[in-house]
Design a protein around this motif. Structure first.
Motif, PDB file in Angstrom:
ATOM      1  N   TYR A  59       0.833  -1.208   0.000  1.00 17.16           N
ATOM      2  CA  TYR A  59       0.000   0.000   0.000  1.00 17.16           C
ATOM      3  C   TYR A  59       0.863   1.251   0.000  1.00 17.16           C
ATOM      4  O   TYR A  59       0.453   2.294  -0.514  1.00 17.16           O
ATOM      5  CB  TYR A  59      -0.939  -0.007   1.208  1.00 17.16           C
ATOM      6  CG  TYR A  59      -2.211  -0.771   0.950  1.00 17.16           C
ATOM      7  CD1 TYR A  59      -3.168  -0.279   0.074  1.00 17.16           C
ATOM      8  CD2 TYR A  59      -2.442  -2.000   1.552  1.00 17.16           C
ATOM      9  CE1 TYR A  59      -4.340  -0.987  -0.186  1.00 17.16           C
ATOM     10  CE2 TYR A  59      -3.601  -2.712   1.300  1.00 17.16           C
ATOM     11  CZ  TYR A  59      -4.548  -2.210   0.434  1.00 17.16           C
ATOM     12  OH  TYR A  59      -5.691  -2.912   0.167  1.00 17.16           O
ATOM     13  N   LEU A  78      -5.074  -7.184   4.412  1.00 20.13           N
ATOM     14  CA  LEU A  78      -5.335  -6.305   5.546  1.00 20.13           C
ATOM     15  C   LEU A  78      -5.778  -7.209   6.682  1.00 20.13           C
ATOM     16  O   LEU A  78      -6.218  -8.339   6.453  1.00 20.13           O
ATOM     17  CB  LEU A  78      -6.463  -5.306   5.277  1.00 20.13           C
ATOM     18  CG  LEU A  78      -6.234  -4.175   4.273  1.00 20.13           C
ATOM     19  CD1 LEU A  78      -6.562  -4.642   2.873  1.00 20.13           C
ATOM     20  CD2 LEU A  78      -7.105  -2.975   4.658  1.00 20.13           C
ATOM     21  N   THR A 110       4.771  -1.079   3.007  1.00 19.12           N
ATOM     22  CA  THR A 110       3.868  -0.613   4.044  1.00 19.12           C
ATOM     23  C   THR A 110       4.490  -0.822   5.413  1.00 19.12           C
ATOM     24  O   THR A 110       4.301  -0.008   6.326  1.00 19.12           O
ATOM     25  CB  THR A 110       2.527  -1.367   3.960  1.00 19.12           C
ATOM     26  OG1 THR A 110       2.083  -1.372   2.599  1.00 19.12           O
ATOM     27  CG2 THR A 110       1.480  -0.719   4.830  1.00 19.12           C
ATOM     28  N   PRO A 182      -8.060  -1.862  10.781  1.00 20.24           N
ATOM     29  CA  PRO A 182      -7.207  -2.966  10.338  1.00 20.24           C
ATOM     30  C   PRO A 182      -5.911  -2.432   9.742  1.00 20.24           C
ATOM     31  O   PRO A 182      -5.816  -1.261   9.350  1.00 20.24           O
ATOM     32  CB  PRO A 182      -8.061  -3.681   9.287  1.00 20.24           C
ATOM     33  CG  PRO A 182      -9.038  -2.663   8.827  1.00 20.24           C
ATOM     34  CD  PRO A 182      -9.312  -1.792  10.014  1.00 20.24           C
ATOM     35  N   PRO A 184      -3.321  -2.112   6.885  1.00 19.36           N
ATOM     36  CA  PRO A 184      -3.209  -2.290   5.432  1.00 19.36           C
ATOM     37  C   PRO A 184      -1.785  -2.706   5.065  1.00 19.36           C
ATOM     38  O   PRO A 184      -0.831  -2.004   5.372  1.00 19.36           O
ATOM     39  CB  PRO A 184      -3.532  -0.905   4.864  1.00 19.36           C
ATOM     40  CG  PRO A 184      -3.785  -0.012   6.041  1.00 19.36           C
ATOM     41  CD  PRO A 184      -3.249  -0.705   7.253  1.00 19.36           C
ATOM     42  N   PHE A 247     -11.242  -9.303   4.549  1.00 17.96           N
ATOM     43  CA  PHE A 247     -10.773  -8.173   3.733  1.00 17.96           C
ATOM     44  C   PHE A 247     -10.166  -8.647   2.419  1.00 17.96           C
ATOM     45  O   PHE A 247     -10.081  -7.875   1.462  1.00 17.96           O
ATOM     46  CB  PHE A 247      -9.746  -7.352   4.510  1.00 17.96           C
ATOM     47  CG  PHE A 247     -10.310  -6.629   5.699  1.00 17.96           C
ATOM     48  CD1 PHE A 247     -11.167  -5.550   5.535  1.00 17.96           C
ATOM     49  CD2 PHE A 247      -9.992  -7.038   6.988  1.00 17.96           C
ATOM     50  CE1 PHE A 247     -11.696  -4.880   6.630  1.00 17.96           C
ATOM     51  CE2 PHE A 247     -10.505  -6.374   8.090  1.00 17.96           C
ATOM     52  CZ  PHE A 247     -11.372  -5.294   7.912  1.00 17.96           C
ATOM     53  N   LEU A 251     -12.486  -5.518   0.302  1.00 16.16           N
ATOM     54  CA  LEU A 251     -11.843  -4.448   1.061  1.00 16.16           C
ATOM     55  C   LEU A 251     -12.861  -3.706   1.918  1.00 16.16           C
ATOM     56  O   LEU A 251     -12.624  -3.428   3.097  1.00 16.16           O
ATOM     57  CB  LEU A 251     -11.139  -3.490   0.094  1.00 16.16           C
ATOM     58  CG  LEU A 251     -10.294  -2.366   0.662  1.00 16.16           C
ATOM     59  CD1 LEU A 251      -9.136  -2.902   1.466  1.00 16.16           C
ATOM     60  CD2 LEU A 251      -9.797  -1.477  -0.474  1.00 16.16           C
ATOM     61  N   GLY A 255     -11.946  -1.239   5.285  1.00 18.18           N
ATOM     62  CA  GLY A 255     -10.621  -1.438   4.713  1.00 18.18           C
ATOM     63  C   GLY A 255     -10.150  -0.227   3.945  1.00 18.18           C
ATOM     64  O   GLY A 255      -8.982   0.188   4.052  1.00 18.18           O
ATOM     65  N   ALA A 258      -9.050   2.433   6.264  1.00 21.77           N
ATOM     66  CA  ALA A 258      -7.720   2.139   6.788  1.00 21.77           C
ATOM     67  C   ALA A 258      -6.639   2.550   5.797  1.00 21.77           C
ATOM     68  O   ALA A 258      -5.605   3.123   6.180  1.00 21.77           O
ATOM     69  CB  ALA A 258      -7.608   0.654   7.119  1.00 21.77           C
ATOM     70  N   VAL A 259      -6.861   2.259   4.515  1.00 23.67           N
ATOM     71  CA  VAL A 259      -5.881   2.622   3.489  1.00 23.67           C
ATOM     72  C   VAL A 259      -5.732   4.137   3.406  1.00 23.67           C
ATOM     73  O   VAL A 259      -4.617   4.674   3.384  1.00 23.67           O
ATOM     74  CB  VAL A 259      -6.298   2.050   2.124  1.00 23.67           C
ATOM     75  CG1 VAL A 259      -5.372   2.551   1.022  1.00 23.67           C
ATOM     76  CG2 VAL A 259      -6.293   0.523   2.161  1.00 23.67           C
TER      77      VAL A 259
END
Length: 286
Positions: A59, A78, A110, A182, A184, A247, A251, A255, A258-259
């Motif tokens: 990510y 995730l 990430t 969560p 990512p 996820f 997503l 999700g 979170a991203v």
């Protein structure tokens, strides 16, 4: 005859498990695909150079590739309790890492972003030096005193005790404590130039491959173990259980939030370029 779609993902058990049905031609009506297995740092570079149609990437690389690639709403990694770890040869508090040398598997991952977000608060003055080492060399380097600490991912969560190492911090725990979201880790992206009809078809294919993996876990067993980089079968199972979850199939709003949070917080620290508010909207439409 149409050329097969090109796809690159890691040899990690979660990826070989999830994509087995698609890449081995088991799914009916799925696009033909030519697969290349490569570590995540390599796939990140492939995406930055625009060299494949579909890729599994960190990510953390998204802001650099969103002009050419769309984020698919499935197939990624995730979750909760699955973050990277900071390991040291001796027990200690995070502040002890001030001015130290820390090995990381990549500076585009990430995991590295999560580490930097954590270190901004936990290590006054910051670390002294970051060195990039292949993933499998990090724990031996910490054990042997080549570096002061190491940032590890994936199956190292289950094996670091074998090296006599100590967990200094869990980046996932720190992320969840601060955000309640969560963690990512990895994303599936596809070329925007493929067009919306094919992007939709890819989304359906990836979801079908995830469901096929869940419906018949034994079907992919030999394939997963073949590429598991000498992992023991019980570690492979733990790896899949941890990184393949709801996820992966979708997503969803949580999700995606979170991203966005990861990208926004990283941009605020100057770790990434800022991403436009609508840059991920394709995720909601597929």
């Amino acid at each position: 005859m149409t050329e097969p779609m090109t796809f690159a993902h890691s040899p990690c058990p979660n990826d070989t498990f999830v994509f087995h049905a698609w890449t081995e031609g088991i799914l009916a009506d799925a696009p033909d695909v030519r697969l290349e297995l490569a570590d995540i740092d390599v796939t990140n570079g492939l995406a930055e150079r625009g060299e494949f149609d579909v890729l599994k990437v960190s990510y953390g690389v998204l802001p650099h590739i969103l002009g050419d690639y769309a984020l698919l709403p499935c197939g990624g990694a995730l979750g909760h309790g699955c973050g990277p770890l900071v390991l040291a040869a001796e027990p200690g508090e995070p502040a002890a890492l001030a001015g130290s040398t820390v090995a990381v598997p990549s500076t585009t991952s990430t995991a590295y972003l999560l580490f930097r977000l954590w270190a901004a608060d936990a290590i006054p003055g910051g670390v002294g030096k970051i060195v990039v080492l292949p993933f499998h060399e990090i724990m031996p380097a910490v054990r042997d005193g080549v570096v002061d600490a190491g940032l590890v991912i994936h199956e190292a969560r289950f094996t670091y005790g074998r090296y006599g190492l100590h967990r200094m911090a869990d980046m996932g725990e720190e992320w969840e404590k601060r955000t309640g979201l969560p963690i990512p880790l990895g994303a599936i992206v596809a070329r925007r130039s493929l067009g919306e009809p094919l992007l939709r078809r890819l989304t359906h294919t990836v979801r079908a491959s995830v469901r096929a993996a869940w419906d018949d876990p034994e079907a992919s067993r030999a394939h997963v173990l073949k590429h598991a980089q000498e992992m023991e079968p019980d570690v492979v199972d733990q790896h899949i259980d941890l990184y393949v979850n709801g996820f992966t199939a979708d997503l969803g709003g949580e999700g995606l939030h979170a991203v966005r949070t990861l990208l926004d917080r990283s941009a605020a620290l100057g770790l990434l370029p800022r991403v436009a508010a609508d840059a991920l909207d394709i995720t909601l439409d597929l």
